[in-house]
Scaffold this active site. Structure first.
Site, mmCIF file in Angstrom:
data_model
loop_
_atom_site.group_PDB
_atom_site.id
_atom_site.type_symbol
_atom_site.label_atom_id
_atom_site.label_comp_id
_atom_site.label_asym_id
_atom_site.label_seq_id
_atom_site.Cartn_x
_atom_site.Cartn_y
_atom_site.Cartn_z
ATOM 1 N N ASP A 63 15.417 28.173 27.466
ATOM 2 C CA ASP A 63 14.926 28.169 28.850
ATOM 3 C C ASP A 63 13.772 29.161 28.924
ATOM 4 O O ASP A 63 13.994 30.367 29.090
ATOM 5 C CB ASP A 63 16.029 28.591 29.823
ATOM 6 C CG ASP A 63 17.073 27.517 30.028
ATOM 7 O OD1 ASP A 63 16.731 26.452 30.546
ATOM 8 O OD2 ASP A 63 18.245 27.748 29.661
ATOM 9 N N ARG A 71 13.468 33.860 28.101
ATOM 10 C CA ARG A 71 14.297 34.468 27.052
ATOM 11 C C ARG A 71 13.443 35.270 26.064
ATOM 12 O O ARG A 71 13.943 36.152 25.389
ATOM 13 C CB ARG A 71 15.082 33.393 26.292
ATOM 14 C CG ARG A 71 15.742 32.333 27.150
ATOM 15 C CD ARG A 71 16.570 32.887 28.287
ATOM 16 N NE ARG A 71 17.261 31.812 28.998
ATOM 17 C CZ ARG A 71 17.813 31.949 30.186
ATOM 18 N NH1 ARG A 71 17.762 33.108 30.815
ATOM 19 N NH2 ARG A 71 18.429 30.931 30.761
ATOM 20 N N ARG A 139 11.617 29.483 41.156
ATOM 21 C CA ARG A 139 11.184 28.737 39.983
ATOM 22 C C ARG A 139 10.503 27.415 40.333
ATOM 23 O O ARG A 139 9.856 26.809 39.483
ATOM 24 C CB ARG A 139 12.408 28.416 39.114
ATOM 25 C CG ARG A 139 13.208 29.625 38.725
ATOM 26 C CD ARG A 139 14.686 29.309 38.497
ATOM 27 N NE ARG A 139 14.903 28.407 37.401
ATOM 28 C CZ ARG A 139 16.076 27.788 37.169
ATOM 29 N NH1 ARG A 139 17.095 27.978 37.974
ATOM 30 N NH2 ARG A 139 16.194 26.977 36.140
ATOM 31 N N LYS A 169 14.579 18.698 35.131
ATOM 32 C CA LYS A 169 15.850 19.146 35.704
ATOM 33 C C LYS A 169 15.648 19.497 37.182
ATOM 34 O O LYS A 169 14.511 19.675 37.618
ATOM 35 C CB LYS A 169 16.387 20.345 34.924
ATOM 36 C CG LYS A 169 15.470 21.580 34.890
ATOM 37 C CD LYS A 169 16.038 22.631 33.955
ATOM 38 C CE LYS A 169 15.226 23.908 34.029
ATOM 39 N NZ LYS A 169 15.699 24.928 33.073
ATOM 40 N N HIS A 170 16.729 19.497 38.009
ATOM 41 C CA HIS A 170 18.119 19.244 37.669
ATOM 42 C C HIS A 170 18.516 17.947 38.357
ATOM 43 O O HIS A 170 18.654 17.936 39.575
ATOM 44 C CB HIS A 170 19.012 20.359 38.148
ATOM 45 C CG HIS A 170 18.613 21.727 37.661
ATOM 46 N ND1 HIS A 170 17.616 22.480 38.267
ATOM 47 C CD2 HIS A 170 19.064 22.474 36.612
ATOM 48 C CE1 HIS A 170 17.505 23.634 37.629
ATOM 49 N NE2 HIS A 170 18.360 23.660 36.618
ATOM 50 N N HIS A 182 25.493 28.690 39.245
ATOM 51 C CA HIS A 182 26.050 29.627 38.270
ATOM 52 C C HIS A 182 27.363 30.219 38.770
ATOM 53 O O HIS A 182 28.224 30.602 37.964
ATOM 54 C CB HIS A 182 25.065 30.768 37.998
ATOM 55 C CG HIS A 182 23.855 30.350 37.223
ATOM 56 N ND1 HIS A 182 22.718 29.869 37.830
ATOM 57 C CD2 HIS A 182 23.618 30.330 35.891
ATOM 58 C CE1 HIS A 182 21.822 29.577 36.899
ATOM 59 N NE2 HIS A 182 22.334 29.845 35.718
ATOM 60 N N ASP A 251 23.795 20.368 32.608
ATOM 61 C CA ASP A 251 23.530 21.794 32.710
ATOM 62 C C ASP A 251 24.699 22.497 32.012
ATOM 63 O O ASP A 251 25.693 21.860 31.634
ATOM 64 C CB ASP A 251 23.413 22.204 34.185
ATOM 65 C CG ASP A 251 22.557 23.445 34.399
ATOM 66 O OD1 ASP A 251 22.310 24.175 33.415
ATOM 67 O OD2 ASP A 251 22.148 23.692 35.542
#
Length: 335
Positions: A63, A71, A139, A169-170, A182, A251
Site C-alpha cells: 500500500d 510503507r 486519501r 479499491k474499495h 479497520h 481487503d
C-alpha cells in the site's frame, strides 16, 4: 496454488515462514513497514519470495498511496502526496491534475520496481460524501465520479509505465461509510439509485487488472452480509453491474469490520466469489487455519491473476524518477 495473499513478520523470512510458504504456495505476498528498511534489504526479501514461489511474476503487493498511507518513506525513499492534492489541482486545471497524478504514480512505480515490488494497492475510486470517514477522505480523489475516474485512470497508467500493477479499491465504494472498517462494520442505507454515483468510477475503469472489495454492508443489495462476504454484491454488483472481470481480492480480512475466525472469513470470501483473500499480519496460526480451509485456486481465478500480471510483463520502465517528481511538483504548484 492457494487463493490467498499473505503478509510476513519481519525484514527477512524466518525459517518457519520459508517452510510454510513453500508448502502452502500462496498466490502472493504483501509488505508493510515492518518488512521494510533499506533498498538492499527489501530487494533481498522480494528475491526470496520469488525464489520460494518459483514464479518470477509472483504478486508482491504494497500500500504505497502517498500521504499517511506509505510503507516506504524518508530517509530511504521520498515522500509522495495523497489523492486530495490532485483533487485540489483538478479544481483549477483538470488536464494538469491528470498529468500530475500520472507522473506521481509512475515515480512511485519506479521506486517499487527497483526493489522487486510489482503490485501497488491504489488508486482509490471511492467517491467522497460530506460525512465520509476520515480514513477515506485523507486519501480520496474527489467527490465527483468523473473526476475520480479520470484521476484513477491516470494513476493506473502511470503505475503500468513503471512496471507495476494497480488495484482499484474499495469495490463497490467506500465513500458513504461513516465508520473506519479497520475498527467497525459500517452499514450504508443509501438506495440503489443513490449508489449509482458510487459505482460510476468503477464502471468506467472496469478493465482494471485488479480490484479490492470493501467490508461494508449495503442494505440496498444485501442487508445481512458485508460486500466481501456477499455473493449478491460480488456477482450481481461488481461482476455484472460494474462489469469488472479482473482479479478481485478482499481487503484485509483481519480488519475488525469482519467477525469470525480467519478460516471462516477466508472461506466465506472465496465462496462469495472473490478470487483472492488478503491476510496481512503474518500470524502463523491464522495463516495455517486459512490454508486448511481453502481449496486450490480455481482455473478462472488463476486466469485472472495471469492476465493481470501480464499487463506489466516485459515492461522496461524508461522514466526518470527525479524528472517525474519535478514535473508533478511544478504542476501541483499551480494551486
Amino acid at each position: 496454488m492457494k487463493p490467498v495473499i499473505f503478509g510476513l513478520s519481519g525484514l527477512a523470512l524466518t525459517p518457519a515462514e520459508r517452510a510454510f510458504f513453500t508448502r502452502a504456495d500462496p498466490a502472493g505476498y504483501i509488505l508493510f513497514k515492518r518488512n521494510i528498511e533499506t533498498r538492499a534489504q527489501v530487494r533481498a526479501l522480494t528475491d526470496s519470495l520469488r525464489e520460494i514461489s518459483g514464479r518470477d511474476d509472483v504478486p508482491i503487493l504494497i500500500d504505497q498511496e502517498g500521504g499517511r498511507v506509505a510503507r516506504m518513506g524518508p530517509p530511504e525513499w521520498p515522500s509522495f502526496p495523497a489523492g486530495p492534492a490532485f483533487d485540489a489541482l483538478y479544481d483549477i486545471a483538470p488536464i494538469s491534475a491528470i498529468e500530475a497524478a500520472s507522473a506521481n504514480a509512475e515515480a512511485i512505480a519506479l521506486m517499487l520496481a527497483e526493489v522487486g515490488i510489482n503490485v501497488d494497492c491504489m488508486p482509490l475510486l471511492d467517491v467522497m460524501q460530506p460525512d465520509t470517514t476520515e480514513a477515506i477522505t485523507i486519501r480520496a480523489l474527489g467527490s465527483e465520479p468523473m473526476r475520480v475516474a479520470a484521476l484513477g485512470r491516470a494513476i493506473l497508467q502511470g503505475l503500468q509505465r513503471g512496471g507495476v500493477v494497480g488495484v482499484v479499491k474499495h469495490m463497490p465504494g467506500h465513500g458513504r461509510a461513516k465508520l473506519d472498517t479497520h475498527y467497525h462494520l459500517p452499514t450504508v442505507t443509501a438506495s440503489d439509485a443513490e449508489l449509482a454515483v458510487d459505482l460510476e468510477p468503477f464502471a468506467r475503469l472496469n478493465d482494471a487488472p485488479m480490484g479490492m472489495t470493501s467490508h461494508i454492508v449495503f442494505e440496498a443489495w444485501d442487508a445481512e452480509r458485508p460486500a466481501t462476504l456477499s455473493p449478491v454484491v460480488v456477482e450481481q454488483i461488481i461482476r455484472q453491474r460494474i462489469g469488472f472481470d479482473g482479479l478481485l481480492m478482499t481487503d484485509d480480512i483481519d480488519m475488525k469490520a469482519l467477525s469470525g475466525t480467519a478460516g471462516d472469513k477466508a472461506a466465506g470470501a472465496i465462496a462469495a466469489g472473490c478470487d483472492l483473500v488478503l491476510d496481512c499480519w503474518g500470524r502463523m496460526d491464522e495463516m495455517e487455519a486459512i490454508i486448511d480451509r481453502l481449496d486450490p485456486m480455481s482455473a478462472v481465478s488463476r486466469a485472472r491473476l495471469d492476465r493481470a500480471m501480464a499487463t506489466v510483463a516485459g515492461v522496461r520502465p524508461a522514466g526518470d524518477m527525479a524528472a517525474l517528481i519535478a514535473k508533478r511538483d511544478a504542476l501541483l504548484a499551480l494551486t
